[in-house]
Design a protein around this motif. Structure first.
Motif, mmCIF file in Angstrom:
data_model
loop_
_atom_site.group_PDB
_atom_site.id
_atom_site.type_symbol
_atom_site.label_atom_id
_atom_site.label_comp_id
_atom_site.label_asym_id
_atom_site.label_seq_id
_atom_site.Cartn_x
_atom_site.Cartn_y
_atom_site.Cartn_z
ATOM 1 N N GLY A 52 0.810 -1.209 0.000
ATOM 2 C CA GLY A 52 0.000 0.000 0.000
ATOM 3 C C GLY A 52 0.845 1.261 0.000
ATOM 4 N N LEU A 53 1.920 1.253 0.787
ATOM 5 C CA LEU A 53 2.822 2.408 0.821
ATOM 6 C C LEU A 53 3.520 2.600 -0.516
ATOM 7 C CD1 LEU A 53 4.027 4.654 2.561
ATOM 8 C CD2 LEU A 53 5.776 3.040 3.334
ATOM 9 N N ALA A 54 3.953 1.487 -1.118
ATOM 10 C CA ALA A 54 4.631 1.583 -2.406
ATOM 11 C C ALA A 54 3.663 2.027 -3.504
ATOM 12 C CB ALA A 54 5.258 0.233 -2.758
ATOM 13 N N GLY A 55 2.453 1.476 -3.514
ATOM 14 C CA GLY A 55 1.487 1.843 -4.542
ATOM 15 C C GLY A 55 1.054 3.287 -4.443
ATOM 16 N N ALA A 56 0.810 3.770 -3.216
ATOM 17 C CA ALA A 56 0.426 5.168 -3.046
ATOM 18 C C ALA A 56 1.575 6.098 -3.410
ATOM 19 C CB ALA A 56 -0.022 5.413 -1.609
ATOM 20 N N SER A 57 2.793 5.697 -3.056
ATOM 21 C CA SER A 57 3.958 6.537 -3.366
ATOM 22 C C SER A 57 4.186 6.629 -4.868
ATOM 23 C CB SER A 57 5.206 5.965 -2.689
ATOM 24 O OG SER A 57 5.038 5.922 -1.282
ATOM 25 N N TYR A 58 4.027 5.512 -5.574
ATOM 26 C CA TYR A 58 4.245 5.520 -7.022
ATOM 27 C C TYR A 58 3.141 6.285 -7.742
ATOM 28 C CZ TYR A 58 5.099 3.784 -11.740
ATOM 29 O OH TYR A 58 5.363 3.692 -13.081
ATOM 30 N N GLY A 59 1.883 6.067 -7.329
ATOM 31 C CA GLY A 59 0.771 6.671 -8.044
ATOM 32 C C GLY A 59 0.552 8.131 -7.751
ATOM 33 N N LEU A 60 0.872 8.563 -6.513
ATOM 34 C CA LEU A 60 0.518 9.928 -6.113
ATOM 35 C C LEU A 60 1.679 10.722 -5.525
ATOM 36 C CD1 LEU A 60 -2.825 9.009 -4.294
ATOM 37 C CD2 LEU A 60 -2.595 9.875 -6.620
ATOM 38 N N GLY A 61 2.810 10.086 -5.343
ATOM 39 C CA GLY A 61 3.848 10.713 -4.539
ATOM 40 C C GLY A 61 4.879 11.543 -5.255
ATOM 41 N N GLY A 62 4.847 11.617 -6.582
ATOM 42 C CA GLY A 62 5.822 12.425 -7.296
ATOM 43 C C GLY A 62 7.208 11.787 -7.300
ATOM 44 N N LYS A 63 8.242 12.619 -7.363
ATOM 45 C CA LYS A 63 9.618 12.146 -7.501
ATOM 46 C C LYS A 63 10.057 11.340 -6.291
ATOM 47 C CE LYS A 63 14.349 13.858 -8.086
ATOM 48 N NZ LYS A 63 15.193 15.074 -8.258
ATOM 49 N N TRP A 64 9.859 11.869 -5.086
ATOM 50 C CA TRP A 64 10.288 11.156 -3.883
ATOM 51 C C TRP A 64 9.442 9.915 -3.660
ATOM 52 C CZ3 TRP A 64 14.808 12.092 -1.837
ATOM 53 C CH2 TRP A 64 15.398 13.354 -2.002
ATOM 54 N N GLY A 65 8.201 9.969 -4.084
ATOM 55 C CA GLY A 65 7.364 8.784 -3.974
ATOM 56 C C GLY A 65 7.882 7.647 -4.836
ATOM 57 N N ARG A 66 8.346 7.969 -6.047
ATOM 58 C CA ARG A 66 8.905 6.942 -6.927
ATOM 59 C C ARG A 66 10.164 6.332 -6.319
ATOM 60 N NH1 ARG A 66 6.731 7.539 -12.192
ATOM 61 N NH2 ARG A 66 4.608 8.329 -11.887
ATOM 62 N N ARG A 67 10.949 7.141 -5.649
ATOM 63 C CA ARG A 67 12.166 6.607 -5.016
ATOM 64 C C ARG A 67 11.824 5.663 -3.859
ATOM 65 N NH1 ARG A 67 16.345 11.824 -4.732
ATOM 66 N NH2 ARG A 67 16.571 12.072 -7.007
ATOM 67 N N LEU A 68 10.834 6.056 -3.046
ATOM 68 C CA LEU A 68 10.412 5.178 -1.957
ATOM 69 C C LEU A 68 9.830 3.874 -2.507
ATOM 70 C CD1 LEU A 68 9.851 4.633 1.022
ATOM 71 C CD2 LEU A 68 7.684 5.884 0.770
#
Length: 321
Positions: free
Chosen positions: A134-150
């Motif tokens: 869930g953390l990875a999916g939310a980070s990739y879909g909505l998190g922008g640059k830092w979300g993609r890194r996480l």
């Protein structure tokens, strides 16, 4: 018929249609449940699981003998050193084991421990895997640059777990934590964490491009609220179906670890994997000692698999019949 007459007829038809009863729509879960009720595999799986759960919950209160008491040794009927282990009788429905304990009582009581290990291990894997996915999916879909890194960091960690054979990973965890029933639950649960994480992440990423997410973003709804209130609930269906399938695998893997001697250190406690391991030295005398727990494991895993596959077909629009 004149133009006025045709118009009047059309108006009358519209009035009849307006007065007709409307067909109410049904939710996805209700439609899935209706398909499950028509699926023979789902019915068979539900019956098997229902019987297994009933036996696991209430069977230990109804067993005819103490599952750890060596009755056969005390009365001299069992002499395993001489190859004498009596089989099925009127008083002992499945005979004795190699230590003179009632096999039927041990099978019934062992069902509870097998169910307990499978459920706890699956819940642990589902909780940890859903958190990571869930953390990875939310980070990739909505998190922008830092979300993609996480997301990249979390998924590379999951890839490391996926690269290890499941049995080797489970054995390594038990070796680190020590031999116990809790260690087996954690080990079996960790094996399923990458599966749940990958599945939930992929589902959330697919949902992140939906129209309702775009509309919520345009209205200024915060990203974390979109992830928790919209993305996550709409992405859980395949994960819950996978949990049903994972229960079957968890029961088999837990029995495998117990078979290898990595389970409950108390060998007197009835558990199907331990019973299967104990029977290996007496296959030429009493092969039924290995057959009974093996059949129990197979039938239970089959019930979870049948129900899980039926749920997957009922919930997946591509597989609906």
């Amino acid at each position: 018929m004149t133009l006025t007459g045709r118009k009047k007829e059309k108006i009358d038809r519209l009035g009849e249609l307006a007065g007709a009863p409307e067909e109410s729509g049904q939710s996805l879960l209700r439609e899935a449940f209706k398909r499950l009720r028509r699926n023979p595999a789902a019915i068979a799986g539900a019956i098997i699981l229902g019987l297994f759960v009933l036996i696991a919950l209430f069977g230990p209160f109804l067993v005819p003998h103490d599952p750890v008491e060596p009755i056969g040794v005390d009365n001299g009927e069992v002499r395993s050193g001489q190859g004498i282990i009596p089989g099925i009788s009127g008083e002992h429905w499945l005979g004795y084991d190699h230590q003179g304990r009632d096999e039927f009582s041990r099978m019934i009581v062992g069902a509870r421990q097998t169910l307990w290990v499978g459920v706890v291990a699956t819940f642990f894997g589902l909780a940890v895997g859903s958190l990571v996915g869930g953390l990875a999916g939310a980070s990739y879909g909505l998190g922008g640059k830092w979300g993609r890194r996480l997301d990249g960091f979390l998924m590379r960690t999951v890839d490391i777990l996926l690269a290890m054979p499941s049995l080797l990973l489970a054995v390594s965890i038990v070796a680190i934590l020590g031999r116990s029933l809790l260690s087996v639950m954690i080990a079996v649960g960790m094996v399923s964490v990458p599966v749940f994480a990958r599945l939930l992440r992929g589902s959330m990423i697919a949902q992140s491009s939906s129209d309702y997410v775009l509309a919520a973003t345009a209205l200024g709804v915060k990203r974390n609220k979109i992830a928790l209130s919209h993305l996550l609930p709409n992405s859980l269906a395949p994960v819950l179906v996978q949990a049903t399938l994972t229960l079957a695998t968890a029961i088999i893997e837990a029995a495998g670890l117990s078979f290898l001697g990595l389970g409950n250190p108390d060998s007197a406690a009835p558990e199907w994997g331990v019973m299967l391991a104990d029977a290996q030295g007496f296959l030429d005398v009493r092969p039924g000692l290995a057959i009974y727990p093996a059949v129990g494991i197979i039938i239970t895993a089959l019930g979870f698999t049948l129900l899980g596959e039926a749920m997957r077909e009922a919930l997946d629009p591509k597989l609906r019949k």
